[in-house]
Design a protein around this motif. Sequence first.
Motif, PDB file in Angstrom:
ATOM      1  N   GLY A 191       0.789  -1.230   0.000  1.00 36.87           N
ATOM      2  CA  GLY A 191       0.000   0.000   0.000  1.00 36.87           C
ATOM      3  C   GLY A 191       0.812   1.266   0.000  1.00 36.87           C
ATOM      4  N   GLY A 192       2.135   1.154  -0.183  1.00 32.32           N
ATOM      5  CA  GLY A 192       2.975   2.346  -0.195  1.00 32.32           C
ATOM      6  C   GLY A 192       3.054   3.013   1.165  1.00 32.32           C
ATOM      7  N   PHE A 193       3.654   4.183   1.185  1.00 32.52           N
ATOM      8  CA  PHE A 193       3.800   4.950   2.421  1.00 32.52           C
ATOM      9  C   PHE A 193       2.556   5.788   2.681  1.00 32.52           C
ATOM     10  N   CYS A 194       2.293   6.053   3.938  1.00 36.73           N
ATOM     11  CA  CYS A 194       1.163   6.902   4.303  1.00 36.73           C
ATOM     12  C   CYS A 194       1.576   8.360   4.157  1.00 36.73           C
ATOM     13  N   ALA A 195       0.982   9.058   3.201  1.00 33.60           N
ATOM     14  CA  ALA A 195       1.349  10.439   2.916  1.00 33.60           C
ATOM     15  C   ALA A 195       0.833  11.420   3.957  1.00 33.60           C
ATOM     16  N   ASP A 196       0.084  10.929   4.962  1.00 32.14           N
ATOM     17  CA  ASP A 196      -0.343  11.816   6.046  1.00 32.14           C
ATOM     18  C   ASP A 196       0.847  12.285   6.878  1.00 32.14           C
ATOM     19  N   TYR A 197       1.934  11.537   6.825  1.00 37.80           N
ATOM     20  CA  TYR A 197       3.147  11.934   7.545  1.00 37.80           C
ATOM     21  C   TYR A 197       3.962  12.871   6.660  1.00 37.80           C
ATOM     22  N   THR A 198       4.205  14.084   7.138  1.00 36.34           N
ATOM     23  CA  THR A 198       5.119  14.996   6.460  1.00 36.34           C
ATOM     24  C   THR A 198       6.235  15.337   7.439  1.00 36.34           C
ATOM     25  N   GLY A 199       7.423  15.587   6.899  1.00 36.63           N
ATOM     26  CA  GLY A 199       8.592  15.692   7.747  1.00 36.63           C
ATOM     27  C   GLY A 199       9.113  14.295   8.053  1.00 36.63           C
ATOM     28  N   HIS A 200      10.291  14.236   8.644  1.00 36.87           N
ATOM     29  CA  HIS A 200      10.915  12.943   8.929  1.00 36.87           C
ATOM     30  C   HIS A 200      10.636  12.537  10.365  1.00 36.87           C
ATOM     31  N   GLY A 201       9.903  11.433  10.525  1.00 33.06           N
ATOM     32  CA  GLY A 201       9.563  10.945  11.851  1.00 33.06           C
ATOM     33  C   GLY A 201       9.124   9.506  11.799  1.00 33.06           C
ATOM     34  N   LEU A 202       7.810   9.280  11.785  1.00 34.03           N
ATOM     35  CA  LEU A 202       7.266   7.927  11.877  1.00 34.03           C
ATOM     36  C   LEU A 202       6.853   7.325  10.529  1.00 34.03           C
ATOM     37  N   GLU A 203       7.204   7.982   9.416  1.00 28.71           N
ATOM     38  CA  GLU A 203       6.772   7.444   8.119  1.00 28.71           C
ATOM     39  C   GLU A 203       7.371   6.052   7.855  1.00 28.71           C
ATOM     40  N   ASP A 204       8.613   5.830   8.299  1.00 26.56           N
ATOM     41  CA  ASP A 204       9.229   4.513   8.091  1.00 26.56           C
ATOM     42  C   ASP A 204       8.607   3.455   9.004  1.00 26.56           C
ATOM     43  N   ALA A 205       8.407   3.816  10.267  1.00 27.86           N
ATOM     44  CA  ALA A 205       7.800   2.875  11.211  1.00 27.86           C
ATOM     45  C   ALA A 205       6.378   2.519  10.794  1.00 27.86           C
ATOM     46  N   ASP A 206       5.655   3.489  10.272  1.00 23.38           N
ATOM     47  CA  ASP A 206       4.292   3.232   9.801  1.00 23.38           C
ATOM     48  C   ASP A 206       4.308   2.254   8.625  1.00 23.38           C
ATOM     49  N   PHE A 207       5.248   2.448   7.712  1.00 21.72           N
ATOM     50  CA  PHE A 207       5.363   1.536   6.577  1.00 21.72           C
ATOM     51  C   PHE A 207       5.703   0.128   7.055  1.00 21.72           C
ATOM     52  N   ALA A 208       6.605   0.035   8.031  1.00 24.84           N
ATOM     53  CA  ALA A 208       6.951  -1.278   8.590  1.00 24.84           C
ATOM     54  C   ALA A 208       5.734  -1.946   9.212  1.00 24.84           C
ATOM     55  N   GLU A 209       4.883  -1.158   9.864  1.00 22.28           N
ATOM     56  CA  GLU A 209       3.659  -1.697  10.459  1.00 22.28           C
ATOM     57  C   GLU A 209       2.731  -2.238   9.361  1.00 22.28           C
ATOM     58  N   LYS A 210       2.616  -1.510   8.257  1.00 20.53           N
ATOM     59  CA  LYS A 210       1.778  -1.955   7.148  1.00 20.53           C
ATOM     60  C   LYS A 210       2.303  -3.262   6.550  1.00 20.53           C
ATOM     61  N   VAL A 211       3.612  -3.327   6.364  1.00 19.95           N
ATOM     62  CA  VAL A 211       4.211  -4.543   5.793  1.00 19.95           C
ATOM     63  C   VAL A 211       3.990  -5.727   6.725  1.00 19.95           C
ATOM     64  N   THR A 212       4.196  -5.520   8.023  1.00 17.42           N
ATOM     65  CA  THR A 212       4.030  -6.597   8.992  1.00 17.42           C
ATOM     66  C   THR A 212       2.587  -7.085   9.016  1.00 17.42           C
ATOM     67  N   ARG A 213       1.635  -6.152   9.032  1.00 19.16           N
ATOM     68  CA  ARG A 213       0.220  -6.539   9.076  1.00 19.16           C
ATOM     69  C   ARG A 213      -0.249  -7.195   7.784  1.00 19.16           C
ATOM     70  N   ALA A 214       0.495  -6.956   6.698  1.00 22.00           N
ATOM     71  CA  ALA A 214       0.169  -7.592   5.425  1.00 22.00           C
ATOM     72  C   ALA A 214       0.838  -8.967   5.310  1.00 22.00           C
TER      73      ALA A 214
END
Length: 284
Positions: A191-214
């Motif tokens: 599902g790609g990265f969540c674009a709701d995150y702007t700036g550098h912070g939790l965008e990578d952790a969120d993507f990891a959560e998506k991959v894990t849940r998938a």
Amino acid sequence: MPLQPAVLTMAKGGHQQLLHQVDGLSVGSVPPLVHCVISMGDRDLTRGRLPLGTDRWTTLVRPIPSDRRALPLAGARNLAAEMAVEAGAEVLVFLGGHVIPGSRTLERFAEAVSERPAGLPDGPVVYVGPLLHLPEPEEAVGYPFGRLDEVALPAPGIDPPEPGRHLGEPSPERFDGRAFAMSARDFRAAGGFCADYTGHGLEDADFAEKVTRAGGAFVHVGGATAYVQPVEPPDLQTELRVALRHAGTWRSRWGGDPVEHPLYERLLGSGVLRRTESGGFVAG
């Protein structure tokens, strides 16, 4: 035979560092099919004023609407992936604008993605390699592209697999998006990265959560080393604003708070951020 990878990056300023990335690609054992560069509000980059092109691969530059106070890193990665797929790429190698690939980074990533090591789950797979930091380049000499391992700073605690070997990552929440690879199919499945995150912070952790849940996995690829050039760190107050905003986005998406994230550990340790009794974070 491994598929030819696309390299996806995004930049705002840091022009010399981006040119160093191109230099690193030029001495690699495998050239990219296409170099997709997203301009995050960088006028010179958008207008083609940087000598990024080469006759060895296609270079594509596309702008994305940006706020300089909080760059759209997540959205830029998604846009770069769309561009790469449109260009026919099936292997996506994501590199931060200040990251230089090693001489065999693309080759190792392409082999891993194309062959998909045995024993992996059916879900999307993210391939990562060692990230080593570089000192400032010598002014008169620059970096020895193709031999960056000779000048990289020591990295205690990093024990990557041997070149050509693969090792599962037991802590996906520590995923670092500055250098990784995926198949285009798996990136879509995640599902790609969540674009709701702007700036550098939790965008990578969120993507990891998506991959894990998938039902996916993270795999270390031996020999896929990438090198991080020095950058000016953001000021503490900027990091704090991003951290508070991202924590709210995370809570609305997943519930609870992010677990053991380096940004929050650092801000909590500095005293500018604290946890509340009811959960969540507030400025200290």
